[in-house]
Design an enzyme around this catalytic site. Structure first.
Site, mmCIF file in Angstrom:
data_model
loop_
_atom_site.group_PDB
_atom_site.id
_atom_site.type_symbol
_atom_site.label_atom_id
_atom_site.label_comp_id
_atom_site.label_asym_id
_atom_site.label_seq_id
_atom_site.Cartn_x
_atom_site.Cartn_y
_atom_site.Cartn_z
ATOM 1 N N GLU A 28 -7.564 11.817 5.310
ATOM 2 C CA GLU A 28 -8.453 10.789 5.821
ATOM 3 C C GLU A 28 -9.627 11.370 6.611
ATOM 4 O O GLU A 28 -9.873 11.021 7.762
ATOM 5 C CB GLU A 28 -7.654 9.774 6.657
ATOM 6 C CG GLU A 28 -6.719 8.974 5.772
ATOM 7 C CD GLU A 28 -5.810 8.019 6.501
ATOM 8 O OE1 GLU A 28 -5.569 6.918 5.984
ATOM 9 O OE2 GLU A 28 -5.310 8.375 7.588
ATOM 10 N N GLU A 59 0.969 8.617 -0.026
ATOM 11 C CA GLU A 59 1.620 7.726 0.928
ATOM 12 C C GLU A 59 1.886 6.412 0.208
ATOM 13 O O GLU A 59 1.006 5.866 -0.459
ATOM 14 C CB GLU A 59 0.749 7.466 2.165
ATOM 15 C CG GLU A 59 0.490 8.710 3.002
ATOM 16 C CD GLU A 59 -0.436 8.454 4.191
ATOM 17 O OE1 GLU A 59 -0.586 7.263 4.589
ATOM 18 O OE2 GLU A 59 -1.015 9.426 4.707
#
Length: 931
Positions: free
Chosen positions: A398, A467
């Site tokens: 991220e 994820e």
């Protein structure tokens, strides 16, 4: 914004027969509110630190009485003005005086190694400055041989909580500071092993392992078991390393003056036709994301705790770990090598907080940060390059995208072409080898599986979910449907649950989360999102994971049993198969099952064993367990199981309505007494009760509260947490009591008509509940069922149904049909943030008793139930488990259904087939008092 100063070039992590000295233990410590306020001269050897406190290294100062932890997921807890940080920057000075052990080689070089300092450390030894470290979860080494003396060495480390490096470390975790990993003094003998890179590949066609070493010319490799002696390269027959069979060969890398023990695993990672293969076979990652966390020690995780993690993973069918979002303590990777786990090794990098600014100013595309990015990647790869468990490098998490990430990928690929490069943030897949997504809903994964992606590059790549299935609170739901996609599409190769552990910190009799330490900016309990609780007790989510992702699938009919291998590499030779036949929950026969030899991916059809005739509901349970002990579990540990329905239950004997309704101050019917005004049952047999009444509310789960359009918000806007009941009629008939009601929220026009039809015979009381929506319902229902209160002394619960653990519509693979017993207290799942929990599914009957006296509830045919010592409203209001205080009743829910769980705390919501809508329904139960 640079990577630091003064450190030696990064190299592999290893131990050797050269001298070393651990500097872990008690250090002198002083915390200042800012760098400007920190005492001057701390680096001087004569500085007086006698008034300072003592702190344990490794450790965080916030967990040792100095300041407080703070949790944020995305937001930086300081103004975003890179590379600057606030002047109010807590600064911890650490001082240690140490002596060299006898025999230390005084004329040799030496390295002072720090395995982790958060976030920036300035280091002095004997008054001389060594340099500055940045990159909190990465090692730094400094040359110190020329500074050492036999006695009275003074090591000083000034650690700043914030630094320019903090902008690269916004990783959804507690902000905690200090020297939190090992500190070691290493002798580095001249002519020794400065560094080495082992290459140990495996050719699955020939069965040959190819071993070579990249190192200085005088560095050689010896592997006695393989007959490799003083070599630089060799080609020999070997047994390959895999997560399923982690075969390691012990050897040593050596020169004339130093010997380094190594454990070598031969394996080859490749991408073939858009599929990741290891040793020539497609693999499916049944993985978890693992932050390093301990409820008392934070990221200073002891080695025995890391081992406990690995053992729990192996025992619950986890085969892979993504080291979110930084390289772990190096000893964890040694455990992965030894016990067998695929590892995506992730660099210490995340800049998530820039997302709130539309990524303006993000360092990932700023050339001023290039060297910091590359330095972090170099330190990751060089440290961990010799681990067979590491099968992929990940650039970080991220941090959006940009030239610096592309440069990291290019460097890693050039340095180590034997491993693919991963990074989820490269959405166009311009510089990665694997297409990766977070929390993609099932339908998107289906489209990717069908190769319907509009991006041509992505269509050619393997796909993983780095994820998925956010394990926050009660859940995750929907894992089964993800597994089916992994099996349906060859290039869809599994994923990594977010995440392994709840990051609760011990405080005030409970586990603390964001905001519990007075943080002004925090993200609440979003840090409580793991498959194990903070003390590493498995949650129901981990038990569900183990069942959904078991490597052997056992299904069947009353005539045949199907056994499928879902291993990637090994056969079923290490397993034994046993069966047990139960009728109405009681065992009537058992035996072993002869399963033919099967290699990975094969299946077999077997005959059901000869079973004795018995009257009742019959279930055959087949278990695959370890035939012999392994390093991670004892013989008999169950790897997989399946349950097959053999015989149906006999029809429930109907209540024939022979009892007359008695009319007076109370209404009486069979063993029951009712309030004539409300029609509520007030007593059954000798036991006072309150209810039952229609119940539509549950204490929302974390997943109910999540997503952009949370169910919790819709339910509360619909007033389902404050329903009111209006009695329309209490109708007394000769052999029936009929209570008609309307249940609705205040201020709104819709509701639910609920008609209770009571009859009785032979000491039994039967209820048929008919519900009909009235008006336009705007949302799903949390639950549909009944609520009643029973005497508090009824504490023993026994049932025939699904168990032993909790189960919900989209998270129920781990339960089996049987007869189970518990206490009311043990039915509870103590989620760190209180929420709906403890539901037992598909009960044919339930008994709740004390000393054999109590109540039996029978279904027509089944029902769900929860029993707890507090109300749903108490559970809804609580923020920590210790706020829940037992009331004077046991509160029993008897449900027709509940809404599914989903993973909307961070991900997709409840799949359509598991949503509970307001619609016409009937629900029948029979109540029998026990005396």
């Amino acid at each position: 914004m640079g990577p630091g100063t003064g450190a030696l070039p990064p190299r592999a992590f290893f131990t050797s027969d050269a001298a070393s000295l651990s500097l872990d233990g008690a250090w002198r410590f002083h915390l200042s509110p800012s760098a400007a306020a920190a005492p001057a001269g701390v680096e001087r050897e004569d500085f007086d630190d006698s008034g300072w406190s003592t702190i344990t290294v490794p450790g965080h100062w916030q967990l040792q009485g100095h300041g407080s932890p703070a949790y944020t997921n995305v937001q930086y807890p300081f103004p975003i003005e890179p590379p600057f940080v606030p002047s109010d920057n807590p600064t911890g000075d650490h001082r240690l005086t140490f002596d060299l052990p006898s025999g230390w080689p005084s004329d040799e070089p030496a390295a002072l190694r720090f395995d982790g300092i958060d976030s920036c450390g300035r280091v002095w030894l004997n008054g001389a400055e060594l340099g500055v470290t940045r990159g909190s979860r990465l090692p730094s080494e400094f040359e110190v041989g020329h500074l050492l003396r036999p006695r009275g060495n003074v090591l000083v480390v000034r650690v700043h909580q914030w630094s320019s490096g903090s902008y690269l470390e916004d990783q959804d975790m507690w902000w905690m500071s200090g020297i939190f990993r090992a500190v070691t003094l290493l002798s580095r003998p001249r002519g020794g092993v400065a560094d080495f890179h082992l290459h140990a590949s495996y050719d699955h066609v020939s069965g040959l392992g190819r071993l070579s070493i990249t190192a200085a010319p005088e560095v050689l490799i010896t592997v006695p078991e393989l007959g490799v002696q003083d070599a630089r390269s060799a080609e020999v027959p070997v047994e390959p390393w895999s997560a399923e069979n982690p075969r390691l060969y012990d050897g040593f890398v050596h020169t004339a003056v130093e010997r380094v023990p190594v454990r070598i695993g031969f394996r080859t990672v490749a991408i073939e036709d858009g599929v990741i293969t290891i040793n020539g076979s497609r693999v499916v990652f049944r993985g978890v994301n693992r932050h390093e966390h301990h409820p008392r020690l934070g990221r200073a995780v002891p080695r025995e705790t890391a081992l406990a993690d690995v053992l729990l993973m192996k025992r619950h069918n986890v085969n892979a770990v993504r080291t979110s979002h930084y390289p772990p303590d190096p000893h964890f990777l040694q455990l992965c090598d030894e016990y067998g786990l695929w590892v995506i090794d992730e660099c210490d990098l995340e800049t998530h907080g820039f997302g709130d600014l539309g990524w303006e100013g993000n360092p990932s595309d700023d050339p001023r940060w290039t060297e910091s990015y590359l330095d972090r990647m170099r330190r990751t790869v060089e440290r961990d390059k010799n681990h067979p468990s590491v099968v992929m490098w990940s650039l970080g998490n991220e941090a959006h995208t940009g030239r610096n990430l592309a440069a990291m990928a290019s460097w890693a690929r050039d340095r180590d072409p034997s491993r693919p490069v991963h990074y989820e943030g490269d959405r166009e897949c311009e510089y990665v080898d694997v297409y990766s997504r977070m929390y993609a809903p099932h339908e998107e994964v289906e489209e990717i599986g069908r190769r319907e992606d509009t991006n041509a590059r992505r269509r050619t790549l393997p796909f993983i979910l780095c994820e998925f299935a956010h394990a926050m609170g009660n859940g995750p739901g929907g894992m089964l449907e993800y597994r089916e996609l992994f099996e349906r599409y060859r290039h869809v190769q599994g994923g990594f649950i977010w995440e392994w552990i709840d990051h609760g910190l011990e405080a005030d009799g409970h586990y603390a989360y964001g905001g519990d330490f007075g943080e002004k900016i925090h993200d609440g309990n979003f840090v409580i999102d793991g498959l194990v609780f903070p003390d590493r007790t498995p949650s129901p989510g981990l038990v569900e994971f183990a069942k959904v992702f078991e490597p052997v699938r056992i299904t069947g009919t009353a005539q045949s049993i199907r056994v499928e291998s879902h291993y990637d590499h090994v056969s079923l030779d290490h397993l034994r198969f046993d069966w047990v036949y139960e009728v109405d929950g009681a065992e009537v026969a058992s035996g072993s099952l002869d399963v033919p030899a099967m290699t990975a991916g094969e299946h077999a059809e077997l005959q059901v064993p000869q079973l004795p005739a018995a009257s009742g509901e019959g279930w055959l349970t087949v278990r695959a367990s370890l035939a012999t002990a392994t390093t991670w579990a004892d013989a008999g540990h169950v790897i997989a199981w399946g349950q097959i329905a053999i015989a149906e239950a006999a029809p429930v004997s109907p209540v024939t309505a022979v009892e007359l309704v008695g009319v007076g101050d109370v209404l009486s019917l069979g063993p029951g007494e009712f309030d004539p005004a409300s029609g509520l049952l007030t007593r059954i047999g000798e036991h006072p009760v309150q209810g039952p009444r229609l119940d539509l509310w549950r204490a929302p789960t974390d997943n109910d509260r999540g997503s952009d359009a949370p169910d919790d918000r819709a339910w509360r806007e619909a007033g389902l947490h404050r329903l009111q009941h209006r009695v329309i009629e209490v109708g007394v008939r000769e052999k029936a009591l009929v209570v008609r009601t309307r249940v609705a929220p205040p201020a709104l026009g819709f509701g639910m008509l609920a008609d209770y039809h009571w009859t009785a015979d032979g000491g039994r009381l039967r209820l048929q509940l008919d519900v009909t929506p009235d008006g336009e319902w705007p949302c799903t229902l949390p639950r549909l069922g009944l609520r009643l209160a029973l005497p508090a002394e009824l504490t023993t619960v026994e049932w025939f149904g699904a168990g032993p653990g909790e189960a919900y519509a989209d998270s129920r693979q781990a339960v089996r049909t049987g007869r189970f017993k518990s206490t009311v207290d043990d039915l509870r799942t103590p989620y760190v943030f209180p929420q709906e929990n403890g539901n037992r599914a598909d009960a044919r009957w339930l008994q709740i008793t004390a000393g054999g006296r109590g109540l039996r509830v029978s279904g027509e045919p089944v029902f769900d139930f929860t029993a707890r010592r507090w109300t749903t409203e108490d559970l809804d209001a609580a923020r920590h488990p210790d706020e829940l205080k037992p009331r004077e009743h046991v509160h029993l829910n008897l449900d027709l259904a509940q809404n599914g769980l989903g993973t909307a705390s961070c991900g997709p919501g409840v799949l359509p087939q598991y949503r509970l809508y307001a619609q016409k329904a009937s629900f029948s139960l029979t109540f029998t008092p026990l005396s």
